[in-house]
Scaffold this motif. Sequence first.
Motif, PDB file in Angstrom:
ATOM      1  N   ALA A   6       1.042  -1.482   0.190  1.00  0.00           N
ATOM      2  CA  ALA A   6      -0.126   0.208   0.176  1.00  0.00           C
ATOM      3  C   ALA A   6       0.563   1.657   0.050  1.00  0.00           C
ATOM      4  CB  ALA A   6      -0.771   0.021   1.196  1.00  0.00           C
ATOM      5  N   LEU A   7       2.111   1.356   0.604  1.00  0.00           N
ATOM      6  CA  LEU A   7       2.688   2.092   0.746  1.00  0.00           C
ATOM      7  C   LEU A   7       3.795   2.755  -0.826  1.00  0.00           C
ATOM      8  CD1 LEU A   7       4.958   4.450   2.257  1.00  0.00           C
ATOM      9  CD2 LEU A   7       6.361   2.486   2.683  1.00  0.00           C
ATOM     10  N   ILE A   8       3.926   1.606  -1.007  1.00  0.00           N
ATOM     11  CA  ILE A   8       4.592   1.642  -2.425  1.00  0.00           C
ATOM     12  C   ILE A   8       3.720   2.029  -3.557  1.00  0.00           C
ATOM     13  CG2 ILE A   8       5.414   0.045  -4.054  1.00  0.00           C
ATOM     14  CD1 ILE A   8       7.321   0.633  -2.023  1.00  0.00           C
ATOM     15  N   ARG A   9       2.360   1.880  -3.243  1.00  0.00           N
ATOM     16  CA  ARG A   9       1.810   2.106  -4.485  1.00  0.00           C
ATOM     17  C   ARG A   9       1.286   4.357  -4.401  1.00  0.00           C
ATOM     18  NH1 ARG A   9      -0.993  -2.393  -3.516  1.00  0.00           N
ATOM     19  NH2 ARG A   9      -1.474  -4.565  -5.641  1.00  0.00           N
ATOM     20  N   LYS A  10       1.283   4.552  -3.168  1.00  0.00           N
ATOM     21  CA  LYS A  10       1.749   6.160  -3.006  1.00  0.00           C
ATOM     22  C   LYS A  10       2.811   6.558  -3.272  1.00  0.00           C
ATOM     23  CE  LYS A  10      -2.206   5.885   1.074  1.00  0.00           C
ATOM     24  NZ  LYS A  10      -2.216   6.430   2.638  1.00  0.00           N
ATOM     25  N   LEU A  11       4.167   5.813  -3.460  1.00  0.00           N
ATOM     26  CA  LEU A  11       5.465   6.242  -3.692  1.00  0.00           C
ATOM     27  C   LEU A  11       5.064   6.465  -4.935  1.00  0.00           C
ATOM     28  CD1 LEU A  11       7.549   5.127  -1.171  1.00  0.00           C
ATOM     29  CD2 LEU A  11       6.424   7.540  -1.100  1.00  0.00           C
TER      30      LEU A  11
ATOM     31  N   ILE B 188       7.403  16.853  -0.699  1.00  0.00           N
ATOM     32  CA  ILE B 188       6.668  17.453  -1.612  1.00  0.00           C
ATOM     33  C   ILE B 188       5.706  16.812  -1.926  1.00  0.00           C
ATOM     34  CG2 ILE B 188       7.690  18.815  -2.703  1.00  0.00           C
ATOM     35  CD1 ILE B 188      10.440  19.208  -1.553  1.00  0.00           C
ATOM     36  N   SER B 189       6.493  15.616  -3.135  1.00  0.00           N
ATOM     37  CA  SER B 189       5.444  15.709  -4.590  1.00  0.00           C
ATOM     38  C   SER B 189       3.614  15.415  -3.524  1.00  0.00           C
ATOM     39  CB  SER B 189       6.090  14.533  -4.663  1.00  0.00           C
ATOM     40  OG  SER B 189       5.024  14.174  -6.226  1.00  0.00           O
ATOM     41  N   ALA B 190       4.217  14.753  -2.371  1.00  0.00           N
ATOM     42  CA  ALA B 190       2.592  13.738  -1.797  1.00  0.00           C
ATOM     43  C   ALA B 190       2.014  15.322  -0.940  1.00  0.00           C
ATOM     44  CB  ALA B 190       3.554  13.174  -0.457  1.00  0.00           C
TER      45      ALA B 190
ATOM     46  N   PHE C 185      -5.824  20.219  -9.369  1.00  0.00           N
ATOM     47  CA  PHE C 185      -5.164  20.917 -10.889  1.00  0.00           C
ATOM     48  C   PHE C 185      -3.252  20.875 -10.647  1.00  0.00           C
ATOM     49  CE2 PHE C 185      -2.942  23.837 -13.301  1.00  0.00           C
ATOM     50  CZ  PHE C 185      -3.847  23.487 -14.661  1.00  0.00           C
ATOM     51  N   VAL C 186      -3.067  20.951  -9.978  1.00  0.00           N
ATOM     52  CA  VAL C 186      -1.682  20.989  -9.284  1.00  0.00           C
ATOM     53  C   VAL C 186      -1.865  19.034  -9.128  1.00  0.00           C
ATOM     54  CG1 VAL C 186       0.325  20.815  -7.765  1.00  0.00           C
ATOM     55  CG2 VAL C 186      -0.749  22.635  -8.061  1.00  0.00           C
ATOM     56  N   ASN C 187      -2.319  18.484  -8.773  1.00  0.00           N
ATOM     57  CA  ASN C 187      -2.014  16.383  -8.552  1.00  0.00           C
ATOM     58  C   ASN C 187      -2.781  16.017 -10.360  1.00  0.00           C
ATOM     59  OD1 ASN C 187      -4.991  17.047  -8.387  1.00  0.00           O
ATOM     60  ND2 ASN C 187      -5.587  15.875  -6.853  1.00  0.00           N
TER      61      ASN C 187
END
Length: 357
Positions: free
Chosen positions: A288-293, A342-344, A351-353
């Motif tokens: 689950a963490l890797i999917r987010k990263l 920062i990306s998170a 819009f940014v996302n």
Amino acid sequence: DRQTDRQTDRQTDRQTDRVIYLDYLRVFASFAVIILHVAAQNWRNVEVNSFDWKIFNFYDSMFTWCVAVFVMISGALFLSRDIGIEKLYLKYVLRIVISFVAWSAIYSVLKGGDLINKASAFLRGHYHMWYLFMIVGLYICIPILKSIVKNGSTRYFLMLGLIFSFIIPDIITLVNDFGNGIVKKAVNLFADNIKTMNIYIILGYTFYFVLGYYISKKEFAQWQRFIIYMLGIAGCIITICLTLMISVRLGKASDNYYYDFFIGILLEAIAVFTFFKYKSFNNISVNALIRKLSKYSFGAYLVHALVIEAMNKMIGLNTLAFNSAIAVPCIAVVVFILSFGISAVLNRIPFVNKYMV
């Protein structure tokens, strides 16, 4: 019935692994990009015979496969599904274009200088943003590449690409670097004749794009995987040694063998991709963490160069600040954490996302 259920469960787990391994691979490739750029920070600023330069060469040679693997991941994903041209442009190409405009503007403003310098920096993009131009070119070619893999021409395409993108250019580079005058002239005349063949369709990153799809679909026996891994290790050693040899010979750092189309880098990329394909990922929480990263990796790629430069300018943290063998991985880990952090945050901004990260 129970046996059938267990087989179905194993198939489901296997399919899940085959999805999640690309996320793991993307995150690892993101770290590889960061450690590559960290190691390259002072690569040209120290003597090629020095301990520091040899350390930088070691890390760069170990991780130069990162861009090739990124392209392979995209090929494995995009060539495995049908995407209409309208969606291709409006969703994927448009996102890359907007990202380039936004981030290039940020980098050009921070660069300083007069208006002309800023405009030039904006149009050219920061040093790592060439990737955006390249990936847009690949996206545009997806319908054509899709027809190649659908028509059963994948192996033929890869064979031609291997010959004309890797073997012939690498021989030419080796002869120019280590050969004598007569051999150099003969090989360069041959190279000129090759150029007149105009076989550009099989050159460039389209090879890696199709290769990623091919490896994702092909099954390798255990003995085949062992050979692939050994060749990957050999590719890394060859890259380290040839880069050291030509740099010492020239008396300055040479990146002739850091090129994505050097056979050593190809062998490393294939080994890394294959390793992750056959690795089992059974920890649900880690997955689950890797999917987010993985979701945050594009934004991390765009911002990581800014983080590296800011750390150097603001607190003097660079690869020569302390023992380079330790500095490179330590700084890379810090940059990785900050970039993904920062990306998170940016991925939570409307819009940014959607268009910038």
